[in-house]
Design a protein around this motif. Structure first.
Motif, PDB file in Angstrom:
ATOM      1  N   UNK A  49      -7.585   0.364  -0.377  1.00  0.00           N
ATOM      2  CA  UNK A  49      -6.669  -0.601   0.223  1.00  0.00           C
ATOM      3  C   UNK A  49      -5.965   0.116   1.361  1.00  0.00           C
ATOM      4  N   UNK A  50      -6.143  -0.363   2.591  1.00  0.00           N
ATOM      5  CA  UNK A  50      -5.586   0.338   3.754  1.00  0.00           C
ATOM      6  C   UNK A  50      -4.406  -0.384   4.395  1.00  0.00           C
ATOM      7  N   UNK A  51      -4.134  -1.618   4.001  1.00  0.00           N
ATOM      8  CA  UNK A  51      -3.003  -2.322   4.575  1.00  0.00           C
ATOM      9  C   UNK A  51      -2.731  -3.640   3.883  1.00  0.00           C
ATOM     10  N   UNK A  52      -1.456  -4.035   3.894  1.00  0.00           N
ATOM     11  CA  UNK A  52      -1.028  -5.331   3.370  1.00  0.00           C
ATOM     12  C   UNK A  52      -0.018  -5.886   4.364  1.00  0.00           C
ATOM     13  N   UNK A  53      -0.204  -7.143   4.765  1.00  0.00           N
ATOM     14  CA  UNK A  53       0.694  -7.798   5.710  1.00  0.00           C
ATOM     15  C   UNK A  53       1.219  -9.093   5.124  1.00  0.00           C
ATOM     16  N   UNK A  54       2.471  -9.390   5.447  1.00  0.00           N
ATOM     17  CA  UNK A  54       3.100 -10.663   5.103  1.00  0.00           C
ATOM     18  C   UNK A  54       3.685 -11.219   6.402  1.00  0.00           C
ATOM     19  N   UNK A  55       4.213 -12.435   6.396  1.00  0.00           N
ATOM     20  CA  UNK A  55       4.856 -12.944   7.613  1.00  0.00           C
ATOM     21  C   UNK A  55       6.023 -12.064   8.076  1.00  0.00           C
ATOM     22  N   UNK A  56       6.618 -11.278   7.165  1.00  0.00           N
ATOM     23  CA  UNK A  56       7.727 -10.399   7.523  1.00  0.00           C
ATOM     24  C   UNK A  56       7.253  -9.075   8.117  1.00  0.00           C
ATOM     25  N   UNK A  57       5.970  -8.790   8.068  1.00  0.00           N
ATOM     26  CA  UNK A  57       5.448  -7.558   8.645  1.00  0.00           C
ATOM     27  C   UNK A  57       4.551  -6.789   7.688  1.00  0.00           C
ATOM     28  N   UNK A  58       4.275  -5.538   8.068  1.00  0.00           N
ATOM     29  CA  UNK A  58       3.377  -4.696   7.285  1.00  0.00           C
ATOM     30  C   UNK A  58       4.110  -4.080   6.093  1.00  0.00           C
ATOM     31  N   UNK A  59       3.425  -4.018   4.965  1.00  0.00           N
ATOM     32  CA  UNK A  59       3.978  -3.416   3.752  1.00  0.00           C
ATOM     33  C   UNK A  59       3.745  -1.912   3.756  1.00  0.00           C
ATOM     34  N   UNK A  60       4.528  -1.207   2.967  1.00  0.00           N
ATOM     35  CA  UNK A  60       4.334   0.232   2.788  1.00  0.00           C
ATOM     36  C   UNK A  60       3.479   0.465   1.553  1.00  0.00           C
ATOM     37  N   UNK A  61       2.453   1.285   1.717  1.00  0.00           N
ATOM     38  CA  UNK A  61       1.623   1.709   0.594  1.00  0.00           C
ATOM     39  C   UNK A  61       2.223   3.005   0.076  1.00  0.00           C
ATOM     40  N   UNK A  62       2.500   3.066  -1.230  1.00  0.00           N
ATOM     41  CA  UNK A  62       3.202   4.214  -1.801  1.00  0.00           C
ATOM     42  C   UNK A  62       2.428   4.843  -2.950  1.00  0.00           C
ATOM     43  N   UNK A  63       2.518   6.158  -3.034  1.00  0.00           N
ATOM     44  CA  UNK A  63       2.032   6.899  -4.202  1.00  0.00           C
ATOM     45  C   UNK A  63       3.277   7.471  -4.865  1.00  0.00           C
ATOM     46  N   UNK A  64       3.526   7.068  -6.101  1.00  0.00           N
ATOM     47  CA  UNK A  64       4.767   7.434  -6.780  1.00  0.00           C
ATOM     48  C   UNK A  64       4.480   8.330  -7.981  1.00  0.00           C
ATOM     49  N   UNK A  65       4.108   9.554  -7.724  1.00  0.00           N
ATOM     50  CA  UNK A  65       3.846  10.512  -8.798  1.00  0.00           C
ATOM     51  C   UNK A  65       4.084  11.911  -8.276  1.00  0.00           C
ATOM     52  N   UNK A  66       5.149  12.580  -8.523  1.00  0.00           N
ATOM     53  CA  UNK A  66       6.337  12.151  -9.273  1.00  0.00           C
ATOM     54  C   UNK A  66       7.336  11.385  -8.412  1.00  0.00           C
ATOM     55  N   UNK A  67       7.328  11.588  -7.084  1.00  0.00           N
ATOM     56  CA  UNK A  67       8.218  10.841  -6.191  1.00  0.00           C
ATOM     57  C   UNK A  67       7.395   9.902  -5.325  1.00  0.00           C
ATOM     58  N   UNK A  68       8.027   8.844  -4.846  1.00  0.00           N
ATOM     59  CA  UNK A  68       7.320   7.896  -3.992  1.00  0.00           C
ATOM     60  C   UNK A  68       7.209   8.442  -2.567  1.00  0.00           C
ATOM     61  N   UNK A  69       5.965   8.456  -2.081  1.00  0.00           N
ATOM     62  CA  UNK A  69       5.677   8.887  -0.710  1.00  0.00           C
ATOM     63  C   UNK A  69       4.725   7.871  -0.091  1.00  0.00           C
ATOM     64  N   UNK A  70       4.911   7.607   1.194  1.00  0.00           N
ATOM     65  CA  UNK A  70       4.025   6.695   1.906  1.00  0.00           C
ATOM     66  C   UNK A  70       2.646   7.329   2.055  1.00  0.00           C
ATOM     67  N   UNK A  71       1.595   6.523   1.831  1.00  0.00           N
ATOM     68  CA  UNK A  71       0.214   6.969   2.005  1.00  0.00           C
ATOM     69  C   UNK A  71      -0.494   6.003   2.948  1.00  0.00           C
ATOM     70  N   UNK A  72      -1.585   6.458   3.538  1.00  0.00           N
ATOM     71  CA  UNK A  72      -2.329   5.595   4.463  1.00  0.00           C
ATOM     72  C   UNK A  72      -3.313   4.677   3.741  1.00  0.00           C
ATOM     73  N   UNK A  73      -3.654   5.002   2.498  1.00  0.00           N
ATOM     74  CA  UNK A  73      -4.596   4.180   1.738  1.00  0.00           C
ATOM     75  C   UNK A  73      -4.384   4.402   0.242  1.00  0.00           C
ATOM     76  N   UNK A  74      -4.732   3.385  -0.541  1.00  0.00           N
ATOM     77  CA  UNK A  74      -4.678   3.472  -1.997  1.00  0.00           C
ATOM     78  C   UNK A  74      -6.110   3.357  -2.510  1.00  0.00           C
ATOM     79  N   UNK A  75      -6.588   4.344  -3.287  1.00  0.00           N
ATOM     80  CA  UNK A  75      -7.959   4.282  -3.793  1.00  0.00           C
ATOM     81  C   UNK A  75      -8.150   3.104  -4.748  1.00  0.00           C
ATOM     82  N   UNK A  76      -9.319   2.504  -4.670  1.00  0.00           N
ATOM     83  CA  UNK A  76      -9.645   1.330  -5.483  1.00  0.00           C
ATOM     84  C   UNK A  76     -10.998   1.556  -6.131  1.00  0.00           C
TER      85      UNK A  76
END
Length: 123
Positions: A49-76
């Motif tokens: 998963x490389x991106x999610x958009x809503x009418x309000x704009x682009x969402x942040x993709x996060x990896x939260x282990x142990x702290x939340x950090x922005x990532x460019x993609x989420x493995x699926x």
């Protein structure tokens, strides 16, 4: 006879393409200054998963282990569960009211786009 063979081939191709299509059952849970995506995203094989958009704009993709950090993609790998308690999260900024619906567009590394209509749940 040739026409029947051609129809069978087209039907088989359609089933093959449908099996590879991505699907998603998603909702939004309002959070401070936005919402967190909840639900399941399914793919037939390995993808990201490389991106999610809503009418309000682009969402942040996060990896939260142990702290939340922005990532460019989420493995699926098959099925990905996302919510406020999973290692991978999707956070959207904006104003989301419970009971509403939000149109989301999900983009995958395979260049596939998936449009989803997600209800906004109570916080």
């Amino acid at each position: 006879m040739r026409r029947a063979g051609l129809l069978a081939l087209l039907a088989a191709l359609g089933v093959g393409l449908a099996a590879r299509a991505h699907t998603a059952e998603l909702a939004l849970r309002p959070a401070f200054a936005g919402a967190v995506l909840e639900g399941r995203i399914t793919a037939a094989g390995a993808d990201e998963l490389t991106g999610v958009w809503s009418p309000q704009g682009r969402a942040r993709l996060l990896r939260c282990a142990p702290r939340c950090m922005t990532v460019s993609a989420i493995p699926l790998q098959g099925t990905l569960l996302v919510n406020g308690d999973t290692p991978y999260r999707v956070a959207l900024g904006g104003d989301f009211r419970a009971g509403g619906r939000v149109k989301l567009t999900l983009q995958f590394r395979s260049t596939e786009l998936l449009n989803v209509d997600a209800p906004v749940r109570r916080p």
